[in-house]
Write a protein that holds these residues in place. Structure first.
Motif, mmCIF file in Angstrom:
data_model
loop_
_atom_site.group_PDB
_atom_site.id
_atom_site.type_symbol
_atom_site.label_atom_id
_atom_site.label_comp_id
_atom_site.label_asym_id
_atom_site.label_seq_id
_atom_site.Cartn_x
_atom_site.Cartn_y
_atom_site.Cartn_z
ATOM 1 N N ILE A 73 0.830 -1.187 0.000
ATOM 2 C CA ILE A 73 0.000 0.000 0.000
ATOM 3 C C ILE A 73 0.870 1.244 0.000
ATOM 4 O O ILE A 73 1.795 1.359 0.808
ATOM 5 C CB ILE A 73 -0.905 0.042 1.264
ATOM 6 N N GLN A 74 0.558 2.190 -0.869
ATOM 7 C CA GLN A 74 1.251 3.473 -0.879
ATOM 8 C C GLN A 74 0.357 4.501 -0.191
ATOM 9 O O GLN A 74 -0.862 4.504 -0.395
ATOM 10 C CB GLN A 74 1.541 3.901 -2.311
ATOM 11 N N THR A 75 0.948 5.368 0.641
ATOM 12 C CA THR A 75 0.149 6.414 1.266
ATOM 13 C C THR A 75 -0.299 7.406 0.198
ATOM 14 O O THR A 75 0.355 7.596 -0.823
ATOM 15 C CB THR A 75 0.939 7.157 2.363
ATOM 16 N N ASP A 76 -1.444 8.054 0.467
ATOM 17 C CA ASP A 76 -1.947 9.039 -0.482
ATOM 18 C C ASP A 76 -1.316 10.406 -0.208
ATOM 19 O O ASP A 76 -0.400 10.527 0.609
ATOM 20 C CB ASP A 76 -3.476 9.088 -0.454
ATOM 21 N N ALA A 77 -1.802 11.431 -0.858
ATOM 22 C CA ALA A 77 -1.217 12.769 -0.743
ATOM 23 C C ALA A 77 -1.289 13.320 0.674
ATOM 24 O O ALA A 77 -0.528 14.215 1.038
ATOM 25 C CB ALA A 77 -1.913 13.723 -1.716
ATOM 26 N N ASP A 78 -2.191 12.778 1.486
ATOM 27 C CA ASP A 78 -2.332 13.216 2.881
ATOM 28 C C ASP A 78 -1.594 12.309 3.858
ATOM 29 O O ASP A 78 -1.735 12.459 5.070
ATOM 30 C CB ASP A 78 -3.811 13.275 3.272
ATOM 31 N N GLY A 79 -0.855 11.317 3.347
ATOM 32 C CA GLY A 79 -0.142 10.391 4.220
ATOM 33 C C GLY A 79 -1.011 9.266 4.759
ATOM 34 O O GLY A 79 -0.604 8.540 5.662
ATOM 35 N N HIS A 80 -2.222 9.111 4.211
ATOM 36 C CA HIS A 80 -3.167 8.100 4.695
ATOM 37 C C HIS A 80 -2.994 6.792 3.927
ATOM 38 O O HIS A 80 -2.654 6.787 2.752
ATOM 39 C CB HIS A 80 -4.606 8.619 4.512
ATOM 40 N N TRP A 81 -3.248 5.692 4.627
ATOM 41 C CA TRP A 81 -3.195 4.365 4.008
ATOM 42 C C TRP A 81 -4.331 3.524 4.573
ATOM 43 O O TRP A 81 -4.889 3.835 5.624
ATOM 44 C CB TRP A 81 -1.855 3.672 4.291
ATOM 45 N N TYR A 82 -4.696 2.481 3.868
ATOM 46 C CA TYR A 82 -5.652 1.514 4.409
ATOM 47 C C TYR A 82 -5.410 0.158 3.763
ATOM 48 O O TYR A 82 -4.842 0.051 2.680
ATOM 49 C CB TYR A 82 -7.104 1.964 4.179
ATOM 50 N N VAL A 83 -5.856 -0.863 4.476
ATOM 51 C CA VAL A 83 -5.781 -2.219 3.952
ATOM 52 C C VAL A 83 -7.032 -2.967 4.396
ATOM 53 O O VAL A 83 -7.515 -2.789 5.513
ATOM 54 C CB VAL A 83 -4.493 -2.945 4.435
ATOM 55 N N ARG A 84 -7.588 -3.760 3.479
ATOM 56 C CA ARG A 84 -8.702 -4.654 3.807
ATOM 57 C C ARG A 84 -8.149 -6.071 3.765
ATOM 58 O O ARG A 84 -7.683 -6.528 2.713
ATOM 59 C CB ARG A 84 -9.840 -4.488 2.813
ATOM 60 N N THR A 85 -8.193 -6.743 4.899
ATOM 61 C CA THR A 85 -7.633 -8.087 4.977
ATOM 62 C C THR A 85 -8.524 -8.943 5.859
ATOM 63 O O THR A 85 -9.541 -8.470 6.386
ATOM 64 C CB THR A 85 -6.185 -8.040 5.501
ATOM 65 N N LEU A 86 -8.171 -10.204 6.026
ATOM 66 C CA LEU A 86 -8.920 -11.071 6.941
ATOM 67 C C LEU A 86 -8.415 -10.860 8.357
ATOM 68 O O LEU A 86 -7.226 -10.609 8.583
ATOM 69 C CB LEU A 86 -8.756 -12.538 6.540
ATOM 70 N N ARG A 87 -9.334 -10.954 9.308
ATOM 71 C CA ARG A 87 -8.949 -10.845 10.719
ATOM 72 C C ARG A 87 -7.915 -11.929 11.024
ATOM 73 O O ARG A 87 -8.172 -13.110 10.830
ATOM 74 C CB ARG A 87 -10.176 -11.028 11.605
ATOM 75 N N PRO A 88 -6.716 -11.549 11.484
ATOM 76 C CA PRO A 88 -5.679 -12.574 11.708
ATOM 77 C C PRO A 88 -5.982 -13.441 12.920
ATOM 78 O O PRO A 88 -6.500 -12.949 13.930
ATOM 79 C CB PRO A 88 -4.415 -11.734 11.941
ATOM 80 N N GLY A 89 -5.668 -14.723 12.808
ATOM 81 C CA GLY A 89 -5.806 -15.630 13.936
ATOM 82 C C GLY A 89 -4.498 -15.721 14.704
ATOM 83 O O GLY A 89 -3.438 -15.337 14.217
ATOM 84 N N ALA A 90 -4.570 -16.239 15.920
ATOM 85 C CA ALA A 90 -3.386 -16.364 16.778
ATOM 86 C C ALA A 90 -2.469 -17.455 16.255
ATOM 87 O O ALA A 90 -2.918 -18.457 15.696
ATOM 88 C CB ALA A 90 -3.812 -16.677 18.205
ATOM 89 N N ARG A 91 -1.163 -17.235 16.459
ATOM 90 C CA ARG A 91 -0.154 -18.220 16.103
ATOM 91 C C ARG A 91 0.704 -18.480 17.333
ATOM 92 O O ARG A 91 1.370 -17.574 17.819
ATOM 93 C CB ARG A 91 0.711 -17.733 14.947
ATOM 94 N N GLY A 92 0.672 -19.699 17.841
ATOM 95 C CA GLY A 92 1.462 -20.035 19.023
ATOM 96 C C GLY A 92 1.025 -19.207 20.224
ATOM 97 O O GLY A 92 -0.164 -19.028 20.484
ATOM 98 N N ARG A 93 2.005 -18.660 20.961
ATOM 99 C CA ARG A 93 1.707 -17.879 22.157
ATOM 100 C C ARG A 93 1.443 -16.412 21.854
ATOM 101 O O ARG A 93 1.169 -15.623 22.748
ATOM 102 C CB ARG A 93 2.872 -17.988 23.148
ATOM 103 N N HIS A 94 1.517 -16.019 20.583
ATOM 104 C CA HIS A 94 1.365 -14.617 20.218
ATOM 105 C C HIS A 94 -0.093 -14.247 20.006
ATOM 106 O O HIS A 94 -0.863 -15.005 19.419
ATOM 107 C CB HIS A 94 2.150 -14.317 18.933
ATOM 108 N N ALA A 95 -0.453 -13.051 20.480
ATOM 109 C CA ALA A 95 -1.776 -12.515 20.166
ATOM 110 C C ALA A 95 -1.838 -12.272 18.660
ATOM 111 O O ALA A 95 -0.811 -12.020 18.027
ATOM 112 C CB ALA A 95 -1.993 -11.209 20.934
ATOM 113 N N PRO A 96 -3.016 -12.352 18.065
ATOM 114 C CA PRO A 96 -3.119 -12.141 16.613
ATOM 115 C C PRO A 96 -2.545 -10.790 16.193
ATOM 116 O O PRO A 96 -2.746 -9.783 16.873
ATOM 117 C CB PRO A 96 -4.628 -12.179 16.363
#
Length: 201
Positions: A105-128
């Motif tokens: 993702i490249q930021t826009d002229a205002d420095g804003h960015w966004y991403v649409r992804t799947l909610r990440p699940g936990a891996r091992g002892r780490h929080a998602p």
């Protein structure tokens, strides 16, 4: 080793890495890089924010790479975040079905960015979390950080990385819920509220 004017050997200092921007803006971004989740998937979340420099100014030409597991915590094995037509070499985009877990993702002229992804699940002892790599003007080396979603406080409290940080530093790695599956996560490269960045060895 080189020789000085006196003929004695002297050490040569390493040359610093070249800066990454703004040259990457011409070749690295690809259409639809922010849309990682398959269209209409029920576990889609949107994470957005701004990238700020040390003076607090938004950066209009930063580039982020985001990786994340699927909701079960499995890493994607599907190819092709940026697919090309084998006949014409033209850009096809994602196939809209498979989850690759990767976006750019490249930021826009205002420095804003966004991403649409799947909610990440936990891996091992780490929080998602989502992994993020930041490229920006003036950086000799890209930076790594994480985006944790705030939905499971118990998992966040037990996370091996987050539990080692003070409250102020920990907060820079946790997105703010805005409702309806949308989260705000600003990245501050320096100064007050600087985001925690990770070093991999």
């Amino acid at each position: 080793m080189t020789k000085s004017d006196t003929g004695r050997p002297q050490d040569v200092l390493p040359t610093p890495s070249h800066t990454v921007g703004p040259f990457y803006g011409y070749a690295l971004p690809f259409r639809g890089g922010e849309d990682i989740a398959p269209a209409g998937h029920p576990d889609t979340v949107t994470v957005h924010g701004y990238v700020y420099d040390g003076a607090g100014a938004p950066l209009p030409d930063a580039l982020l790479e985001v990786w994340g597991p699927d909701p079960e915590g499995d890493l994607a094995t599907a190819d092709g975040s940026m697919r090309r037509d084998p006949a014409s070499g033209g850009f096809l985009g994602r196939n809209g079905v498979e989850f690759t877990g990767f976006g750019r993702i490249q930021t826009d002229a205002d420095g804003h960015w966004y991403v649409r992804t799947l909610r990440p699940g936990a891996r091992g002892r780490h929080a998602p979390y989502l992994s993020v790599c930041v490229f920006a003007r003036g950086l000799l080396t890209h930076l790594f950080t994480r985006i944790h979603l705030p939905d499971d406080e118990a998992a966040l409290a037990a996370d091996p990385l987050l539990s080692r940080l003070g409250d102020d530093r920990r907060a820079t790695l946790i997105a703010v819920a805005e409702g309806r599956g949308t989260y705000r996560f600003d990245i501050r490269l320096q100064g007050e509220g600087e985001t925690v960045f990770l070093e991999f060895r």
